[in-house]
Each structure stands twice: as C-alpha cells, then as structure tokens.
Scaffold this motif. Sequence first.
Motif, PDB file in Angstrom:
ATOM      1  N   LEU A 164       0.622  -1.348  -0.078  1.00 49.85           N
ATOM      2  CA  LEU A 164      -0.201  -0.324  -0.140  1.00 49.85           C
ATOM      3  C   LEU A 164       0.830   0.874  -0.314  1.00 49.85           C
ATOM      4  CD1 LEU A 164      -2.409  -1.256   2.525  1.00 49.85           C
ATOM      5  CD2 LEU A 164      -2.652  -0.866   0.094  1.00 49.85           C
ATOM      6  N   GLU A 165       2.153   1.459   0.734  1.00 50.90           N
ATOM      7  CA  GLU A 165       3.017   2.332   0.128  1.00 50.90           C
ATOM      8  C   GLU A 165       4.640   2.487  -0.893  1.00 50.90           C
ATOM      9  OE1 GLU A 165       0.621   3.010   3.534  1.00 50.90           O
ATOM     10  OE2 GLU A 165       1.879   1.490   4.193  1.00 50.90           O
ATOM     11  N   SER A 166       3.444   1.496  -1.595  1.00 49.39           N
ATOM     12  CA  SER A 166       4.457   1.173  -2.619  1.00 49.39           C
ATOM     13  C   SER A 166       3.717   0.780  -4.198  1.00 49.39           C
ATOM     14  CB  SER A 166       5.613  -0.120  -2.189  1.00 49.39           C
ATOM     15  OG  SER A 166       4.850  -1.389  -2.181  1.00 49.39           O
ATOM     16  N   TRP A 167       3.942  -0.747  -4.769  1.00 46.86           N
ATOM     17  CA  TRP A 167       3.391  -0.892  -5.805  1.00 46.86           C
ATOM     18  C   TRP A 167       1.583  -0.598  -6.264  1.00 46.86           C
ATOM     19  CZ3 TRP A 167       7.436  -0.851  -7.761  1.00 46.86           C
ATOM     20  CH2 TRP A 167       8.493  -1.447  -7.612  1.00 46.86           C
ATOM     21  N   ASP A 168       1.021  -0.926  -5.060  1.00 53.12           N
ATOM     22  CA  ASP A 168      -0.599  -0.860  -4.953  1.00 53.12           C
ATOM     23  C   ASP A 168      -1.162   0.007  -4.018  1.00 53.12           C
ATOM     24  OD1 ASP A 168      -3.113  -1.640  -5.790  1.00 53.12           O
ATOM     25  OD2 ASP A 168      -3.125  -3.877  -4.781  1.00 53.12           O
ATOM     26  N   PRO A 169      -0.947   2.190  -4.261  1.00 50.69           N
ATOM     27  CA  PRO A 169      -1.629   2.521  -3.062  1.00 50.69           C
ATOM     28  C   PRO A 169      -2.877   2.341  -2.945  1.00 50.69           C
ATOM     29  CG  PRO A 169      -0.814   3.647  -4.837  1.00 50.69           C
ATOM     30  CD  PRO A 169      -0.793   2.394  -5.116  1.00 50.69           C
ATOM     31  N   LYS A 170      -3.518   2.675  -2.232  1.00 48.54           N
ATOM     32  CA  LYS A 170      -5.070   2.865  -2.555  1.00 48.54           C
ATOM     33  C   LYS A 170      -5.649   4.048  -1.133  1.00 48.54           C
ATOM     34  CE  LYS A 170      -6.106  -1.374  -4.385  1.00 48.54           C
ATOM     35  NZ  LYS A 170      -6.427  -1.269  -5.160  1.00 48.54           N
ATOM     36  N   PHE A 220      -0.506   8.673   2.229  1.00 49.34           N
ATOM     37  CA  PHE A 220      -0.122   9.136   1.485  1.00 49.34           C
ATOM     38  C   PHE A 220      -0.500   8.587   0.229  1.00 49.34           C
ATOM     39  CE2 PHE A 220       3.450   6.929   3.975  1.00 49.34           C
ATOM     40  CZ  PHE A 220       4.243   8.142   4.778  1.00 49.34           C
ATOM     41  N   ARG A 221      -0.446   9.923  -0.759  1.00 52.53           N
ATOM     42  CA  ARG A 221      -1.138  10.589  -1.828  1.00 52.53           C
ATOM     43  C   ARG A 221      -0.477   9.522  -3.093  1.00 52.53           C
ATOM     44  NH1 ARG A 221      -0.022  14.988  -4.066  1.00 52.53           N
ATOM     45  NH2 ARG A 221       2.483  14.555  -3.780  1.00 52.53           N
ATOM     46  N   SER A 222      -1.380   8.774  -3.957  1.00 55.39           N
ATOM     47  CA  SER A 222      -0.673   8.125  -5.207  1.00 55.39           C
ATOM     48  C   SER A 222      -0.206   8.891  -6.562  1.00 55.39           C
ATOM     49  CB  SER A 222      -2.104   6.966  -5.799  1.00 55.39           C
ATOM     50  OG  SER A 222      -3.137   8.195  -6.076  1.00 55.39           O
ATOM     51  N   ILE A 223       0.509   8.630  -7.248  1.00 51.98           N
ATOM     52  CA  ILE A 223       0.846   9.529  -8.215  1.00 51.98           C
ATOM     53  C   ILE A 223       1.502   8.976  -9.965  1.00 51.98           C
ATOM     54  CG2 ILE A 223       2.860  10.685  -6.984  1.00 51.98           C
ATOM     55  CD1 ILE A 223       4.616   9.147  -8.102  1.00 51.98           C
ATOM     56  N   GLN A 224       0.963   9.401 -11.258  1.00 50.00           N
ATOM     57  CA  GLN A 224       0.540   8.796 -12.066  1.00 50.00           C
ATOM     58  C   GLN A 224       1.965   8.214 -12.320  1.00 50.00           C
ATOM     59  OE1 GLN A 224      -2.280   8.246 -14.320  1.00 50.00           O
ATOM     60  NE2 GLN A 224      -0.326   6.734 -15.536  1.00 50.00           N
ATOM     61  N   THR A 225       2.328   6.746 -13.116  1.00 47.79           N
ATOM     62  CA  THR A 225       3.701   6.411 -13.512  1.00 47.79           C
ATOM     63  C   THR A 225       3.247   6.948 -15.377  1.00 47.79           C
ATOM     64  OG1 THR A 225       2.491   4.757 -14.164  1.00 47.79           O
ATOM     65  CG2 THR A 225       3.345   4.403 -11.994  1.00 47.79           C
ATOM     66  N   SER A 226       4.943   6.229 -16.213  1.00 45.97           N
ATOM     67  CA  SER A 226       5.402   6.399 -17.273  1.00 45.97           C
ATOM     68  C   SER A 226       3.859   5.453 -18.192  1.00 45.97           C
ATOM     69  CB  SER A 226       6.626   5.917 -17.789  1.00 45.97           C
ATOM     70  OG  SER A 226       6.786   4.790 -17.062  1.00 45.97           O
ATOM     71  N   PHE A 232       1.841   4.498  -8.539  1.00 43.24           N
ATOM     72  CA  PHE A 232       2.261   4.001  -7.356  1.00 43.24           C
ATOM     73  C   PHE A 232       2.316   4.702  -6.051  1.00 43.24           C
ATOM     74  CE2 PHE A 232       6.474   2.451 -10.061  1.00 43.24           C
ATOM     75  CZ  PHE A 232       5.136   0.897 -10.152  1.00 43.24           C
ATOM     76  N   CYS A 233       2.938   4.920  -5.141  1.00 41.98           N
ATOM     77  CA  CYS A 233       3.152   5.855  -3.852  1.00 41.98           C
ATOM     78  C   CYS A 233       3.419   6.483  -4.289  1.00 41.98           C
ATOM     79  CB  CYS A 233       3.035   4.665  -2.725  1.00 41.98           C
ATOM     80  SG  CYS A 233       3.526   5.594  -0.832  1.00 41.98           S
TER      81      CYS A 233
END
Length: 418
Positions: A53-59, A68-74, A80-81
Amino acid sequence: MNPLCTPGDHRLSRRAFLGGGLSLLASPVLAEAMRQKDKQVLFVWMDGGMSQLESWDPKPNTEFGGPFRSIQTSVPGVHFCELMPKLAKQMHKLCVVRSMCTKDNAHSSGVDRIQRGDPKNRGVPYPHFGAGVAKLLGPGASGLPPYVWIKPGSGGFRAEDAGFLGPKYGSLAFGDGKPPENLLRHPDVSAERDSARNELRTMLDQRFASRREKRVVEANASVFDMAEKLMARADIFDTSRLPERDRERYGRNDFGQHMLVARQMLEAGVRFVKVTSYGWDTHGDNFNAHATMVPKFDQAFSAMLEDLEASGLLKTTLVICLSEFGRTPRINGHVGRDHWPEAWSIAMAGHGVRHGTVVGETNDKGTWVKSQPYDIGSMFHTWYRALGIDPLRTEFDNAGQPLPIAHDEMIPIKEALA
C-alpha cells in the motif's frame, strides 16, 4: 573437469574457425545456447514484508489507505505511492503483479517458503531459487560464484540454501557487501609457494574424494575454485573507485551501496545476485518507517534499472523484487500494519517479462485479490520460463529421484511473460 588442454583442443585453427566456425555461431540452436548462458538474475529481497500500500498498490483516500497520495507512472492509468517518484517514471520497464495470494504469515517459515517456491512436501528441503538457477544455468563464463548474497551484517557460505542439490549450490554471502576476510594472498606467501600448496591440496582432495559422497567433494573443491576467481576480481567489492556521481545516485546508505556492489557483480558476470534490505516488519509506526525506507529503495532500485539498461544488461538480466508477504490493510493500534499474505505485490523487470504491465488487481480497499490470485509456485514457473527453462520438462535430480523445479499443480503467469 581437467584444466589442462589436450592436443584435440587445438584441432580448430584460427583460419578454420573464421571460415567454418562462424557458420556454427549462426546455428539457431547454438545461438540459443549462448543466449541461455548469458542470462542473469538480480533478486532484491525486502525482508520483513514491504507494504504494497506504500509502494506498488496504493489505495489513497480509503479506510485503510494511509496518509500518502498516489502518483501517475509512465504507463497511463497505473499509479504508485508518492514515496516512489523515480520508479514511477520507469514503470514502462516494469511488470508488477498485484494479485499475490500466499499462505504463510510467519517470518520463520514464510521466508523459506517464498524463496523455495513452496513445492509439494516430498520429505526433502527444496533449494532456494538462487540455488536452482545456479544448478540449471551454471556459473557462466566468468567462473565467479554462481549464487551470491549481499546483506547487512555477517557473511559466509550458506549451504542450507541449496537444499537437496548439495552444498555446492549454496549461497556465498558477503556481509555488508565486503569481500571475505583474508581474500588476498598474504604478501609473505610467494606465488611459487602458493602454487606448491595448491598442488598438495589437490593431492589431498583426491584422497578426500575417494572416501566421501560426491556432492560433498564437489562442494569442497568449488570453495577453492570460487576463492581463486574472487581473488582475481577483488575489485568488484570496491565502490570507491567509481565516479562520485554513481555513489550518490544509488544513495549514501547501506542498501544503496549494496546495490552498487550488486551492479558490479552483474557486470562481472555473476549468475545470481541477491540483495537483502532488512527492517520492513513495521508492526508499529508503519508510515514513518516507510517514509524513511521506501525513498532509499526507490533511489537505488531506479538507479540500478537505469544502469542495467544503459549497459545492455537489462536485456539479459531478470530483475525481481519481493518480500515474504505484504502488510495488512487494517492499521493496528500502534499505527502499524501486520503480516498479510492474502493480497500483496511483486515487481519484476528485464529479461523475459512483459514491460509496462500490471497483472491482477485488489479490491478498492486492498483487502483481497479481486482478479485471479497467484501463489508463489506460479511465480517460480514464470521466472523459470522467463529464463528460458521449461518447468514442465526440466527436473531436479535428488540422488536418482526426479523432482519438479516448480510446484507441479501451478502454471506460469502468461500475462507477465514477454
């Protein structure tokens, strides 16, 4: 194997090689065999259980999502977190499986279970993945130890990692990323004296071999062979000779510098390199702990991907990052997350995997796998397939007893394979 050449070894002249030998290299079968030998593995182990939840699969903005927020990836639509901004920019190189559902929530058994692939119980200890790769692919042209482990703390040879394959395929651990003590020959011992000692050792080895089990003999001999190769390549432990920029890019912390040593080992041709980061068992103060540790991981892992791609090694190196399980969506009374094997994530990159891909999903709170769940046995099938090894046709030999290299009731994750 006899290190001395024979007259037959010289029958192919340089002219004959250039004239006819090159045609052999054009053979699809030989070319595939050469590509097979070039394959390597980087196995990054986040010991204790990194939070998905604090890395690859945030909710974010959910009951269990945390601060923590999630951010857009490439990759459009994949988030991701926010603690992993560098890796978010490299999602197009990654394959993330978000639908891991395993069985063991205890460290003591879970660590071995995940690294052994949890095959059916056949009454023998199965090898760790690194030992299996070392056995099936061999040490490679470098002759360096095929299975090394870079970790904080103490080092040494870990024969137990090899299970029934025998101690020859155990891991050679380098504590704090440093070479074994007394690796280099003492200056008072001349090359001639060292050679004489080794001749005597060879004679004693032959007597030793006549009275011992073959696997024990192989392990005993391989220790000296590995030491000799490491003596010639002691430079791979020295990061001080690298540009200051590299040392900064990986991070001035233990994990960053250990990853830098791992990069040098991959560049030197080591077949399987495991790097361990400790401290992820965050039953208390989970968010502050991850706010400290995840950025260090993000920095070093991202730098590694960049460098492997720049050197061309990412094409031949399977990169794997995982823990023994994930962490609970529920936040406990100590502001921590507990053990959660029911729904967690594994990340991969490099050779044999489909880049820019997310496999599976969890529900909106991250409590359960919403899609097809996968146990670790499916990952072993996937990793071996990525390395060009067919788990359905390849078996281990346990003193004449054939044993499967991956759980024989599971299958590879096709969506994760290139």
